[in-house]
Design a protein around this motif. Sequence first.
Motif: not given
Length: 245
Positions: A116-125
């Motif tokens: 999910p996008l929220e997991k992607i965004d957290a790891f990307k950050k």
Amino acid sequence: MEPHKIVSQEEWLAAHRAHLAEEKALTHARDALSRKRRELPWVKVDKTYTFDTAQGRKTLSDLFDGRSQLIVYHFMMGPDWAEGCPGCSFLSDHVDGALVHLAQRDVAYVAVSRAPLEKIDAFKKRMGWKFRWVSSLGSDFNYDYFVSFTPEQRAKGKLFYNFTTIDSEMDELPGMSVFYKDETGDIFHTYSSYGRGGEPMIGTYTWLDLTPKGRDETHGMMDWMRHHDRYDEQPEHHSVDGGCH
């Protein structure tokens, strides 16, 4: 490291001249192979794929971002994964510096995962990356491009990957796919690469290949490589067919 042969300067030059001839032959062979790659047949993409992005729901066509060519990196990060694959992360550490140059050559780049996008965004950050990374959760995209696998497929222990059938029970595997969009908006799948096919994008390996110890690996990158913020920790153990490279 094993003791190495030591020679005179003249012998050193002779050996390196001979080796340079082989390196030039490899360069020319790579150029020829690249030409053949560009001549491969294409297939039209008739299915509509949608993705969750920071700007809302987008189609595959939208991901071209006004350009005619799109590189998709199939980043291993499933819906229930706590973080992205270390091997995919290793490759992705080399992406941001290339983006401005790709854009100048009519090429867009995006990573795609089923997380999910929220997991992607957290790891990307956490990783400090700038490249676009979108979620294909709820889409057939990953399955149609043979980088995600259903429970039924995994239960058989036989997966279609890298243009053949392999023995694996993985839920995600890495790869790259390239697309072209013509003036009418039609999209074509021009190329895909899996397994070690993404290795040329890993500049660290190119540097290591120049050194006396080389990559210094027995079973592959998982011998030593980890997320770049975890080099002060002991490496985790991953199965050889884990597909993180």
